[in-house]
Design a protein around this motif. Structure first.
Motif, PDB file in Angstrom:
ATOM      1  N   UNK A  44       0.833  -1.213   0.000  1.00  0.00           N
ATOM      2  CA  UNK A  44       0.000   0.000   0.000  1.00  0.00           C
ATOM      3  C   UNK A  44       0.863   1.255   0.000  1.00  0.00           C
ATOM      4  N   UNK A  45       1.901   1.286   0.846  1.00  0.00           N
ATOM      5  CA  UNK A  45       2.758   2.460   0.921  1.00  0.00           C
ATOM      6  C   UNK A  45       3.449   2.710  -0.405  1.00  0.00           C
ATOM      7  N   UNK A  46       3.922   1.642  -1.047  1.00  0.00           N
ATOM      8  CA  UNK A  46       4.609   1.800  -2.323  1.00  0.00           C
ATOM      9  C   UNK A  46       3.651   2.300  -3.386  1.00  0.00           C
ATOM     10  N   UNK A  47       2.445   1.746  -3.411  1.00  0.00           N
ATOM     11  CA  UNK A  47       1.431   2.162  -4.383  1.00  0.00           C
ATOM     12  C   UNK A  47       1.109   3.640  -4.219  1.00  0.00           C
ATOM     13  N   UNK A  48       0.887   4.077  -3.000  1.00  0.00           N
ATOM     14  CA  UNK A  48       0.579   5.476  -2.742  1.00  0.00           C
ATOM     15  C   UNK A  48       1.753   6.382  -3.114  1.00  0.00           C
ATOM     16  N   UNK A  49       2.959   5.940  -2.805  1.00  0.00           N
ATOM     17  CA  UNK A  49       4.133   6.752  -3.112  1.00  0.00           C
ATOM     18  C   UNK A  49       4.271   6.958  -4.624  1.00  0.00           C
ATOM     19  N   UNK A  50       4.056   5.906  -5.392  1.00  0.00           N
ATOM     20  CA  UNK A  50       4.147   6.004  -6.851  1.00  0.00           C
ATOM     21  C   UNK A  50       3.063   6.939  -7.390  1.00  0.00           C
ATOM     22  N   UNK A  51       1.850   6.824  -6.866  1.00  0.00           N
ATOM     23  CA  UNK A  51       0.757   7.677  -7.322  1.00  0.00           C
ATOM     24  C   UNK A  51       1.000   9.136  -6.977  1.00  0.00           C
ATOM     25  N   UNK A  52       1.520   9.395  -5.785  1.00  0.00           N
ATOM     26  CA  UNK A  52       1.811  10.775  -5.393  1.00  0.00           C
ATOM     27  C   UNK A  52       2.919  11.351  -6.269  1.00  0.00           C
ATOM     28  N   UNK A  53       3.940  10.563  -6.551  1.00  0.00           N
ATOM     29  CA  UNK A  53       5.004  11.019  -7.444  1.00  0.00           C
ATOM     30  C   UNK A  53       4.452  11.329  -8.833  1.00  0.00           C
ATOM     31  N   UNK A  54       3.531  10.497  -9.299  1.00  0.00           N
ATOM     32  CA  UNK A  54       2.907  10.738 -10.599  1.00  0.00           C
ATOM     33  C   UNK A  54       2.117  12.037 -10.604  1.00  0.00           C
ATOM     34  N   UNK A  55       1.376  12.291  -9.526  1.00  0.00           N
ATOM     35  CA  UNK A  55       0.604  13.530  -9.444  1.00  0.00           C
ATOM     36  C   UNK A  55       1.534  14.745  -9.407  1.00  0.00           C
ATOM     37  N   UNK A  56       2.652  14.620  -8.709  1.00  0.00           N
ATOM     38  CA  UNK A  56       3.609  15.730  -8.645  1.00  0.00           C
ATOM     39  C   UNK A  56       4.228  16.006 -10.010  1.00  0.00           C
ATOM     40  N   UNK A  57       4.472  14.956 -10.785  1.00  0.00           N
ATOM     41  CA  UNK A  57       4.998  15.136 -12.132  1.00  0.00           C
ATOM     42  C   UNK A  57       4.004  15.877 -13.017  1.00  0.00           C
ATOM     43  N   UNK A  58       2.731  15.584 -12.841  1.00  0.00           N
ATOM     44  CA  UNK A  58       1.700  16.284 -13.624  1.00  0.00           C
ATOM     45  C   UNK A  58       1.672  17.767 -13.280  1.00  0.00           C
ATOM     46  N   UNK A  59       1.925  18.085 -12.011  1.00  0.00           N
ATOM     47  CA  UNK A  59       1.889  19.480 -11.588  1.00  0.00           C
ATOM     48  C   UNK A  59       2.979  20.304 -12.264  1.00  0.00           C
ATOM     49  N   UNK A  60       4.089  19.668 -12.579  1.00  0.00           N
ATOM     50  CA  UNK A  60       5.184  20.386 -13.228  1.00  0.00           C
ATOM     51  C   UNK A  60       4.786  20.900 -14.598  1.00  0.00           C
ATOM     52  N   UNK A  61       3.783  20.265 -15.205  1.00  0.00           N
ATOM     53  CA  UNK A  61       3.338  20.673 -16.531  1.00  0.00           C
ATOM     54  C   UNK A  61       2.140  21.629 -16.472  1.00  0.00           C
ATOM     55  N   UNK A  62       1.756  22.005 -15.261  1.00  0.00           N
ATOM     56  CA  UNK A  62       0.626  22.918 -15.108  1.00  0.00           C
ATOM     57  C   UNK A  62       1.104  24.243 -14.525  1.00  0.00           C
ATOM     58  N   UNK A  63       0.162  25.206 -14.440  1.00  0.00           N
ATOM     59  CA  UNK A  63       0.503  26.522 -13.892  1.00  0.00           C
ATOM     60  C   UNK A  63       0.105  26.637 -12.433  1.00  0.00           C
ATOM     61  N   UNK A  64      -0.275  25.530 -11.786  1.00  0.00           N
ATOM     62  CA  UNK A  64      -0.752  25.596 -10.408  1.00  0.00           C
ATOM     63  C   UNK A  64       0.335  26.033  -9.430  1.00  0.00           C
ATOM     64  N   UNK A  65       1.566  25.588  -9.657  1.00  0.00           N
ATOM     65  CA  UNK A  65       2.650  25.989  -8.759  1.00  0.00           C
ATOM     66  C   UNK A  65       2.896  27.491  -8.816  1.00  0.00           C
ATOM     67  N   UNK A  66       2.815  28.054 -10.016  1.00  0.00           N
ATOM     68  CA  UNK A  66       2.981  29.494 -10.151  1.00  0.00           C
ATOM     69  C   UNK A  66       1.863  30.243  -9.436  1.00  0.00           C
ATOM     70  N   UNK A  67       0.637  29.768  -9.610  1.00  0.00           N
ATOM     71  CA  UNK A  67      -0.511  30.425  -8.991  1.00  0.00           C
ATOM     72  C   UNK A  67      -0.426  30.350  -7.471  1.00  0.00           C
ATOM     73  N   UNK A  68      -0.081  29.176  -6.938  1.00  0.00           N
ATOM     74  CA  UNK A  68      -0.016  29.011  -5.485  1.00  0.00           C
ATOM     75  C   UNK A  68       1.154  29.782  -4.871  1.00  0.00           C
ATOM     76  N   UNK A  69       2.090  30.192  -5.693  1.00  0.00           N
ATOM     77  CA  UNK A  69       3.211  31.007  -5.208  1.00  0.00           C
ATOM     78  C   UNK A  69       2.918  32.497  -5.311  1.00  0.00           C
ATOM     79  N   UNK A  70       2.387  32.912  -6.436  1.00  0.00           N
ATOM     80  CA  UNK A  70       2.234  34.339  -6.701  1.00  0.00           C
ATOM     81  C   UNK A  70       1.058  34.971  -5.961  1.00  0.00           C
ATOM     82  N   UNK A  71      -0.059  34.249  -5.828  1.00  0.00           N
ATOM     83  CA  UNK A  71      -1.223  34.844  -5.184  1.00  0.00           C
ATOM     84  C   UNK A  71      -0.988  35.173  -3.699  1.00  0.00           C
ATOM     85  N   UNK A  72      -0.341  34.302  -2.910  1.00  0.00           N
ATOM     86  CA  UNK A  72      -0.027  34.712  -1.529  1.00  0.00           C
ATOM     87  C   UNK A  72       0.906  35.920  -1.462  1.00  0.00           C
ATOM     88  N   UNK A  73       1.864  35.987  -2.385  1.00  0.00           N
ATOM     89  CA  UNK A  73       2.758  37.146  -2.419  1.00  0.00           C
ATOM     90  C   UNK A  73       1.966  38.416  -2.728  1.00  0.00           C
TER      91      UNK A  73
END
Length: 248
Positions: free
Chosen positions: A1-30
């Motif tokens: 279970x831990x390995x499965x979740x870790x792989x899925x979380x890593x996959x979701x993080x990789x998807x975020x790199x191709x989106x603008x969500x990280x920029x938005x979550x950084x710039x709006x608080x600033x």
């Protein structure tokens, strides 16, 4: 279970790199903190002893009233939208993936993004206060650091509902209408001494901006309400996601 979740979380993080969500979550608080700095400089009493208080109020108000619910809505709408597009749910679930783990991994990655945004807000407030000449020895740790973290807990019912709707409906308009539409009345309802407790969108507002008194004394009980509500909503979404025959 831990390995499965870790792989899925890593996959979701990789998807975020191709989106603008990280920029938005950084710039709006600033941006919120820049509003706080403007509030400090516009104050008639711009003394070192008042900078922290003015900065916090000026930054926390625009953040928790508008930016925070918008960020939560965008994060979960877009993470689900990635899979709704071109029937990616069907492709993803055709692989040997545990549906429950997939649901939890997306929920967890969204929570990490929200936490990241709040950390940016806290660090930016700290830096802005020092740059504006505030006395570091008078730093209000409870307000600058504890209250924002508590507001994440207070946001859990909102998070659970928006994530449930974003995975249930392929059209992004539904979670956007829920998250953004209900945040606007919260500005007014949060000022009510008795009605805010029935409106989850008010919870982070009350937590971040409540002064001492009856409302502030309810915060400990509110934390438990939020945790229990989030657990119930997430359990319902988890069961629905696992048992749904076709995801589109």
């Amino acid at each position: 279970m831990k390995k499965d979740m870790r792989v899925l979380i890593q996959s979701e993080c990789m998807k975020l790199k191709r989106s603008w969500l990280l920029w938005i979550t950084t710039l709006l608080p600033v941006f919120a903190v820049l509003e706080g700095v403007a509030y400090v400089r516009a104050a008639s009493n711009h003394e070192a002893s008042q900078v922290w208080n003015s900065l916090y109020v000026g930054s926390a108000a625009p953040y928790v009233f508008l930016i925070h619910p918008i960020l939560i809505t965008l994060i979960y709408t877009m993470t689900a939208r990635m899979e709704h597009q071109q029937d990616n749910w069907k492709l993803l679930l055709s692989r040997p993936v545990n549906r429950g783990h997939l649901y939890l991994s997306k929920l967890l990655v969204g929570l990490l993004l929200i936490l990241y945004s709040m950390l940016v807000l806290m660090i930016a407030m700290l830096a802005a206060g020092l740059l504006e000449g505030a006395d570091a020895s008078q730093l209000p740790w409870t307000w600058i650091f504890l209250r924002p973290l508590m507001s994440i807990v207070a946001s859990l019912p909102m998070i659970g509902l928006i994530f449930l709707v974003s995975t249930e409906f392929s059209h992004a308009g539904w979670p956007l209408a829920l998250g953004v539409g209900l945040s606007l009345p919260a500005i007014l309802i949060s000022n009510s001494a008795s009605w805010w407790i029935f409106y989850p969108w008010c919870y982070p507002i009350v937590v971040m901006l409540a002064e001492t008194g009856d409302t502030a004394n309810q915060l400990n009980g509110l934390m438990w309400i939020c945790l229990i509500s989030f657990a119930a909503i997430s359990a319902a979404g988890y069961i629905r996601f696992r048992n749904k025959e076709v995801l589109s």
